[in-house]
Motif scaffolding. Structure first.
Motif: not given
Length: 106
Positions: A65-67, A73-74, A77-80
């Motif tokens: 989960d930390k990874e 944060d990007d 990546e958040l959108e993906k």
């Protein structure tokens, strides 16, 4: 065999010794009946092992989960992640979900 002959055997003499009887009684009591018996300790050790394995599992999940949080944060990546996990979309965009049937047809 008479009682006297039976009583004179070495094993009977050892077993009938009061110290041996007290020691055997003590051992049986400690193994089976006492609050801190060997049986209780065995159960507690099994539970400790089970809890340690659960602890390892949860620690590995925390690392995953930390990874994931660091990756999110990007913005790309958040959108993906939002598209893949929550089926979110942008305005004026259509999403097609293709699911494969894993059962074999006859």
């Amino acid at each position: 065999m008479t009682f006297k002959q039976f009583r004179n055997k070495p094993i009977v003499k050892i077993i009938s010794n009061k110290y041996v009887l007290i020691l055997l009684t003590f051992i049986v009591w400690m193994v089976f009946f006492d609050e801190n018996s060997w049986l209780n300790h065995r159960e507690f050790n099994k539970e400790i092992d089970k809890l340690n394995s659960e602890k390892e599992y949860y620690n590995s999940q925390i690392e995953k989960d930390k990874e994931l949080i660091q990756k999110l944060d990007d913005t790309e990546e958040l959108e993906k992640f939002a598209r893949e996990e929550y089926k979110m979309k942008k305005e004026n965009e259509e999403i097609y979900i293709i699911e494969y049937d894993t059962l074999k047809k006859k």
